[in-house]
Design an enzyme around this catalytic site. Structure first.
Site, PDB file in Angstrom:
ATOM      1  N   ILE A   1       0.826  -1.199   0.000  1.00 34.71           N
ATOM      2  CA  ILE A   1       0.000   0.000   0.000  1.00 34.71           C
ATOM      3  C   ILE A   1       0.862   1.252   0.000  1.00 34.71           C
ATOM      4  CG2 ILE A   1      -1.664   1.261   1.431  1.00 34.71           C
ATOM      5  CD1 ILE A   1      -2.605  -1.715   2.251  1.00 34.71           C
ATOM      6  N   ASP A   2       1.989   1.210   0.692  1.00 39.04           N
ATOM      7  CA  ASP A   2       2.873   2.368   0.770  1.00 39.04           C
ATOM      8  C   ASP A   2       3.430   2.723  -0.608  1.00 39.04           C
ATOM      9  OD1 ASP A   2       3.777   4.318   2.451  1.00 39.04           O
ATOM     10  OD2 ASP A   2       5.423   3.171   3.284  1.00 39.04           O
TER      11      ASP A   2
END
Length: 667
Positions: free
Chosen positions: A403-404
């Site tokens: 997600i980062d």
């Protein structure tokens, strides 16, 4: 003194002089800082552009600690593929990292670490260093003083058990029957974070097989008492969680002796199929070295010979983790970070004023677009109806997008004027959709999975090697909120839930904990820009507290630094030698909070410009990246380049997305 036309003297009132100095000196300092920042940014841009690969990506070395190098040599010894050139090159690197007292640390400037010292010592014994050698004698003496091999972590003792230097019966049990657990049963494999899951599955096979290769030498010098290498330890109370899991482990040891062979064989075959299905196209597993090492061992124990395509590709992938240095030594990277480095470099260059249609940025965008992940992975176990999208961290890791990276890639792509804007918009929209779908129940985001918060995996006696679950973190959630705000979704309920969680997680000191970077400086540097991008005014109490904390921990030299010991000792929070990356994180937060013309920012910018090297780069021996808080630390060699440039660029040009919704090219 001179006379004036009215007969008075030309003396200046001392109070007026003092007031004039107070009002003009900061202005002069700020003007000088701005001019210096422009020059430093120009040099940094040139340096960073010169490091881009012709395919469009950037990648800096990813340094961790010498256990990577030691375990690589132990793997080669176990498989019988040790070669003298590799052995000596790796040993040269390990020797070069030894501290004066004979020990090894896990990060620059950190304290000696027992398990790291033991593994490094054994690796040097493989390379021919003798126990009588002064550097080895110092290491062994320190190990004994710390309790010997018996006091080391489980992973270290597993490696030693592979050669009979430790008894398998004296290790926690990890049965392959774990593969039978459905996802709703506690301690199923999907309760573990993806990095732990990829390691634990092959280790269930190793634990069941309990192999022992002939040891090339004894290690009596690393025991406090060679005749009793594993002294008895008192168990935790039966009513405690630790006591419960210790007794469960005892029961599993009994089960190991009586486990039905057909059932165990089926379990190991399921584990093997799980491993093989997750091998990437480049032969690696998850793009990280430890799961690849244990997967190769596990499959070899099940009869896969070294010429089998799966094994051959796996071993070749491990060679790609090696960095051959100019002095002839060889360092092993635990992972490689091209997607992360490329999106951060793109953001830095764009924020520093590089034209959005510059060929380097377009090439970077093309490469990132080609890295988009288009198939389901392990994340879909908990999100089966979610369509794939997003980006991973590494060159090849289609099973574990994170997600980062997805948030930062979207932010990077929005800074590029690409010749095919529809392609960019479609990729970002898929990434946003996937990211929104990965929101955890509490409104925040973890790195790889949603709601990966089970309290049980960390309590297993086996899991003493660092964080094994993937709960939401402030830094990842901050990056997602910033990305959603830039996408025009600041008022979306999804975004507002993320903001509410961030506000609830602010530390009493005013900062935010940093899960993937060191530490509160990183967390705060990630969250403040997100909150302001999402529309929180700089007068908001949370932002004011963050600003006050950052300014309170600024070093006397004008920079910021935070030691990794801040993860275990409160006195280190916000304290440490100034570094380029941490100074940049603090500045990025302060600039987002509207503090551009303050003394703190001027001093921070001055620190960056005066510590820059002639070639436009910065030096940074300190570790500012986090794998597992305290247990596994990272020195991202590109952090020292991209984050200072981002800070300088925003100081000179402002945040490109501040206060406005970006145009959608081609929309």
């Amino acid at each position: 003194m001179t006379a004036t036309t009215d007969g008075s003297t030309g003396a200046v009132d001392p109070r007026a002089a003092s007031a004039s100095t107070i009002t003009t000196q900061p202005t002069i300092a700020a003007d000088a800082a701005l001019a210096a920042a422009r020059r430093a940014a120009e040099r940094s841009v040139e340096h960073l552009l010169g490091r881009q690969d012709e395919q469009g990506w950037w990648k800096g070395d990813l340094a961790t600690n010498v256990t990577m190098d030691a375990e690589d040599l132990l793997l080669r010894q176990f498989l019988g593929i040790q070669d003298p050139a590799t052995l000596e090159a790796a040993a040269g690197f390990i020797r070069g990292e030894q501290l004066g007292d004979g020990t090894w640390a896990t990060f620059h400037g950190g304290p000696a670490d027992l398990s790291t010292t033991i593994e490094a010592y054994v690796a040097l014994r493989l390379a021919g260093d003798l126990p009588e050698d002064p550097h080895m004698r110092r290491a062994a003496g320190w190990v004994r003083d710390q309790g010997g091999i018996a006091a080391s972590r489980v992973f270290t003792r597993i490696w030693l058990a592979l050669f009979g230097w430790w008894k398998w019966d004296d290790l926690p049990e990890l049965p392959p029957e774990l593969m039978f657990f459905p996802k709703w049963v506690p301690l199923n494999i999907y309760d573990f974070g993806c990095w732990a899951r990829q390691t634990i599955v092959p280790l269930t096979i190793v634990s069941a097989k309990r192999p022992v290769r002939p040891a090339p030498f004894a290690l009596d010098e690393l025991h406090t008492d060679p005749d009793h290498p594993n002294p008895p330890k008192r168990r935790a109370p039966v009513g405690s969680w630790d006591g419960l899991f210790q007794r469960l482990d005892k029961a599993l040891h009994v089960y190991h002796r009586f486990a039905p062979r057909p059932l165990r064989r089926v379990a190991m075959n399921i584990a093997a199929r799980w491993i093989i299905e997750r091998q990437e196209n480049d032969g690696c597993w998850g793009g990280i070295q430890p799961p690849a090492v244990y997967s190769v061992i596990a499959l070899h124990l099940l009869g896969y010979d070294l010429d089998h395509p799966v094994m051959r590709a796996g071993l070749e992938s491990l060679d790609r983790f090696a960095v051959w240095r100019e002095d002839g030594t060889r360092m092993i990277e635990a992972c490689q970070s091209p997607v992360w480095d490329t999106c951060l470099a793109t953001i830095a260059l764009a924020d520093a004023g590089v034209a959005p249609d510059h060929p380097a940025l377009v090439r970077a965008a093309d490469w990132m677009l080609a890295e988009e992940i288009a198939r389901p992975g392990d994340w879909s176990v908990r999100r089966p109806d979610l369509e794939p999208g997003g980006w991973a961290f590494e060159f090849h890791n289609d099973n574990y997008p994170d997600i980062d990276d997805t948030a930062e890639v979207a932010l990077a792509l929005r800074r590029v004027r690409h010749p095919d804007p529809d392609r960019v918009n479609a990729a970002i929209e898929r990434g946003v959709r996937w990211t929104v779908g990965m929101q955890s129940r509490n409104g925040a985001w973890g790195a790889f999975d949603a709601d990966n918060t089970s309290p049980f995996p960390n309590r297993l006696p086996f899991c003493d090697f660092g964080e094994v679950i993937d709960p939401p973190s402030a830094d990842v959630t901050g990056h997602v909120v910033e990305m959603l705000a830039v996408e025009g979704r600041a008022t979306d309920p999804v975004t507002r839930r993320g903001i509410e969680w961030l506000l609830s997680e602010q530390d009493p000191n005013g900062g935010w904990f940093g899960r993937w970077g060191v530490n509160y400086v990183y967390g705060t540097g990630s969250v403040v820009p997100a909150l302001t991008a999402a529309g929180l005014p700089v007068s908001h109490p949370a932002i004011r507290r963050a600003v006050e904390w950052l300014e309170s921990v600024q070093n006397d030299d004008g920079g910021w630094g935070e030691d990794l010991r801040s993860y275990t000792e409160e006195k280190w929070i916000g304290q440490g030698a100034s570094t380029a990356s941490q100074t940049a994180w603090a500045l990025i937060a302060l600039l987002a909070a509207g503090r551009r013309d303050t003394v703190a920012v001027t001093r921070g910018i001055t620190w960056l410009t005066t510590t820059q090297q002639e070639d436009g780069s910065w030096d940074e021996p300190y570790f500012t990246g986090t794998g597992f808080p305290w247990d596994f630390s990272i020195n991202y060699h590109l952090y020292r380049q991209v984050f200072p440039l981002t800070a300088l660029g925003r100081y000179v040009h402002g945040d490109p997305f501040a206060g406005r919704t970006p145009e959608r090219e081609g929309a």
